[in-house]
Design an enzyme around this catalytic site. Structure first.
Site, PDB file in Angstrom:
ATOM      1  N   HIS A 264       0.681  -1.158  -0.005  1.00 55.99           N
ATOM      2  CA  HIS A 264      -0.130  -0.023  -0.104  1.00 55.99           C
ATOM      3  C   HIS A 264       0.941   1.046  -0.042  1.00 55.99           C
ATOM      4  O   HIS A 264       0.832   2.187  -0.602  1.00 55.99           O
ATOM      5  CB  HIS A 264      -0.775  -0.134   0.948  1.00 55.99           C
ATOM      6  CG  HIS A 264      -1.737   1.233   1.398  1.00 55.99           C
ATOM      7  ND1 HIS A 264      -2.808   1.132   1.006  1.00 55.99           N
ATOM      8  CD2 HIS A 264      -1.546   2.367   1.941  1.00 55.99           C
ATOM      9  CE1 HIS A 264      -3.554   2.432   0.980  1.00 55.99           C
ATOM     10  NE2 HIS A 264      -2.772   3.349   1.774  1.00 55.99           N
ATOM     11  N   GLU A 265       1.663   1.391   0.922  1.00 56.97           N
ATOM     12  CA  GLU A 265       2.692   2.513   1.132  1.00 56.97           C
ATOM     13  C   GLU A 265       3.683   2.638  -0.258  1.00 56.97           C
ATOM     14  O   GLU A 265       3.803   3.604  -0.525  1.00 56.97           O
ATOM     15  CB  GLU A 265       3.441   2.734   2.377  1.00 56.97           C
ATOM     16  CG  GLU A 265       2.566   2.295   3.694  1.00 56.97           C
ATOM     17  CD  GLU A 265       1.413   3.541   3.864  1.00 56.97           C
ATOM     18  OE1 GLU A 265       1.737   4.858   3.087  1.00 56.97           O
ATOM     19  OE2 GLU A 265       0.494   3.270   4.552  1.00 56.97           O
ATOM     20  N   HIS A 268       1.891   4.557  -2.906  1.00 59.63           N
ATOM     21  CA  HIS A 268       1.940   5.787  -2.471  1.00 59.63           C
ATOM     22  C   HIS A 268       3.175   6.437  -3.032  1.00 59.63           C
ATOM     23  O   HIS A 268       3.346   7.379  -3.821  1.00 59.63           O
ATOM     24  CB  HIS A 268       1.881   6.042  -1.227  1.00 59.63           C
ATOM     25  CG  HIS A 268       0.380   6.379  -0.530  1.00 59.63           C
ATOM     26  ND1 HIS A 268      -0.554   6.889  -0.971  1.00 59.63           N
ATOM     27  CD2 HIS A 268      -0.005   5.504   0.641  1.00 59.63           C
ATOM     28  CE1 HIS A 268      -1.548   6.954  -0.386  1.00 59.63           C
ATOM     29  NE2 HIS A 268      -1.538   5.996   0.632  1.00 59.63           N
ATOM     30  N   GLU A 294      -4.681   7.801  -2.561  1.00 55.19           N
ATOM     31  CA  GLU A 294      -5.328   6.714  -2.039  1.00 55.19           C
ATOM     32  C   GLU A 294      -5.750   5.677  -3.297  1.00 55.19           C
ATOM     33  O   GLU A 294      -5.580   4.363  -3.128  1.00 55.19           O
ATOM     34  CB  GLU A 294      -6.579   6.745  -1.232  1.00 55.19           C
ATOM     35  CG  GLU A 294      -6.265   6.758   0.346  1.00 55.19           C
ATOM     36  CD  GLU A 294      -5.244   5.787   0.839  1.00 55.19           C
ATOM     37  OE1 GLU A 294      -5.575   4.640   0.961  1.00 55.19           O
ATOM     38  OE2 GLU A 294      -4.173   6.309   1.226  1.00 55.19           O
TER      39      GLU A 294
END
Ligand code: ZN
Length: 499
Positions: A264-265, A268, A294
């Protein structure tokens, strides 16, 4: 003033601001990852002093005149400079109207609240945090009134995070999501739950660190440009395309928590690493909005990371790292386990299907806080009531309840809806990407770089040059449409659970 001279002045100011924000960002990263507990006092003082400098760089007559002059010549500016001016004017709406002492005081309150929240969460002591939260709510209402006296304060903050979104739009959006997802979740709850017990065996942290390094390679992150730190709550911070910091949290008894937070990160970070070179040192470096950011992190986490093809790709290596723990598990079993859908307590650990209901609960609470309809003292009771009503779960402690997220302790109200919108953007982007790329084949062959290339070309390279709604139009050739999200979830989970 000559136009060239004015543009040069703007660029010089931007360069200075970028340097201060860089310094403040590194300090923030340090206080979250490495600094000793008692560093917080000195940290708060230094942050307050630096905030005062950045405030003065932006809030002064000379800068107002400069921006007003450039706004009047907007047609003669290149696209990046024009957007820089527009954004600076928007940002100043708040700074121009908030008295400096209050602005600086707020920074201090924010740092303190954040430190107290960390402790309150560990001690499961909401009462300790409550007075700080109360102050943050009051300041946020007051600041919204300073910036846009004609606007509802919550609408003001929502628009700051996701331009163009108001309570009217979001009420409609969440009604749609609730109507579609609640019955789907009910049906799934009646089905037999896939076995995910193996995820909660003992997974030594040093081995999990090794897995994180492998996952960075799989999603194509250059480790010379992006490092992994360890914090209570995972986050990403970026200073330029060659200096991104992601963090994760390792639990010895939960293999997939860190695994998916790294993906997830990493999503980003990938977004910001894909910004075009012209945005280095520009305030437009980063993502178009919180929701668009997101959409990218959750694209990597869920749409890629929880696909069958991805599970089949990475499972052999995961099993190599944890041969004992996974000896009776295969890729299919792993795929079903990481897509287990069931109502739960903690947003960041919740599954792809129930996620938006967690967001809905926070949205309803923020709405009441911003309108003075809910006292911060009554927040835990309201939180627990909504969890029971929408997700059917009892909240055993505030630590697993209203103290779980860091956002409110950092003074962010209006951020949460972006998480849900991000998933909705992602589903729409996927539908259009599928017309050009064979996603499953690319993932199966480990060619995630091709997917990243497509996203870079359609979204990442623009940084904040384009607004979220414009990016959706560039990417999809149509306006934002939440039906893609509902169709995506319905199709995926109907198949998975054989409904
Ligand atoms: Zn995120």
């Amino acid at each position: 003033m000559e136009l060239n001279e004015a543009v040069a002045k703007l660029k010089e100011k931007n360069k200075k601001l970028a340097a201060y924000y860089h310094a403040m960002g590194v300090m923030y990263y340090d206080i979250e990852t490495a600094a000793p507990k008692n560093a917080i006092g000195g940290f708060s003082d230094t942050m307050a002093a630096l905030s005062e400098i950045t405030y003065k760089l932006e809030v002064n007559e000379e800068n107002f005149e400069l921006l007003d002059f450039l706004s009047a010549h907007a047609d003669e500016l290149d696209e990046i400079t024009r957007r820089e001016v527009e954004q600076a004017q928007n940002g100043l709406k708040l700074l121009r109207n908030v008295p400096m002492e209050e602005y600086v005081e707020y920074q201090r309150i924010q740092s303190e609240a954040s430190a107290v929240w960390h402790e309150a969460k560990v001690k499961n002591d909401y009462a300790m945090f409550e007075p700080h939260l109360k102050k943050l709510v009051e300041y946020n209402i007051k600041f919204a009134k300073y910036a846009a006296p004609e606007k509802d304060p919550y609408d003001y903050w929502l628009n700051e995070f996701e331009e163009g979104f108001t309570q009217d739009v979001l009420d409609g959006y969440f009604d749609k999501v609730k109507a579609a997802l609640v019955p789907l979740i009910h049906k799934i709850c009646e089905k037999e739950k896939p076995d995910d017990s193996f995820i909660y065996k003992f997974y030594p942290i040093d081995k999990q660190r090794e897995l994180s390094q492998y996952l960075m390679d799989v999603i194509g992150i250059n480790k010379d440009d992006c490092s992994i730190g360890e914090t209570e709550h995972p986050f990403t911070t970026g200073f330029n395309k060659h200096d991104l910091r992601i963090t994760t949290h390792y639990y010895e008894n939960a293999l997939t928590y860190s695994m998916y937070s790294v993906i997830h990160e990493g999503g980003h970070a990938t977004y910001e690493m894909g910004n075009c070179d012209e945005l280095t040192g520009s305030p437009l470096f980063g993502g178009a909005s919180c929701g668009m950011h997101e959409s990218q992190s959750r694209f990597y986490e869920n749409i890629i990371g929880r696909s069958k093809a991805f599970c089949e790709l990475v499972f052999p290596r995961i099993k190599e790292i944890f041969p004992e723990q996974l000896k009776d598990v295969d890729a299919e079993k792993f795929y079903r386990a990481v897509n287990l859908a069931q109502p739960s307590l903690v947003r960041t650990e919740s599954d792809e299907l129930t996620y938006s209901l967690h967001v809905l609960i926070r949205y309803e609470i923020e709405k009441k806080l911003m309108h003075g309809e809910l006292d911060t003292k009554d927040l835990p009771a309201e939180w627990n009531r909504l969890y029971k009503e929408y997700l059917g779960v009892d909240v055993p402690s505030d630590k697993e309840g209203c103290l779980q997220d860091s956002h409110w302790s950092g003074g962010s109200f209006g951020y949460f809806p972006s998480y849900s919108l991000g998933s909705a953007y992602g589903a729409q982007i996927l539908a259009h990407m599928n017309k050009e790329l064979d996603m499953d084949a690319l993932i199966a062959s480990g060619n995630i770089g091709k997917i990243t290339e497509w996203l870079r070309e359609h979204i990442h390279k623009y940084g904040q040059i384009k607004k979220p709604a414009e990016l959706i139009r560039i990417c999809c050739g149509e306006d934002f449409d939440p039906d893609y999200y509902i169709d995506y979830l319905t199709e995926k989970f109907t198949k998975l659970y054989e409904l």
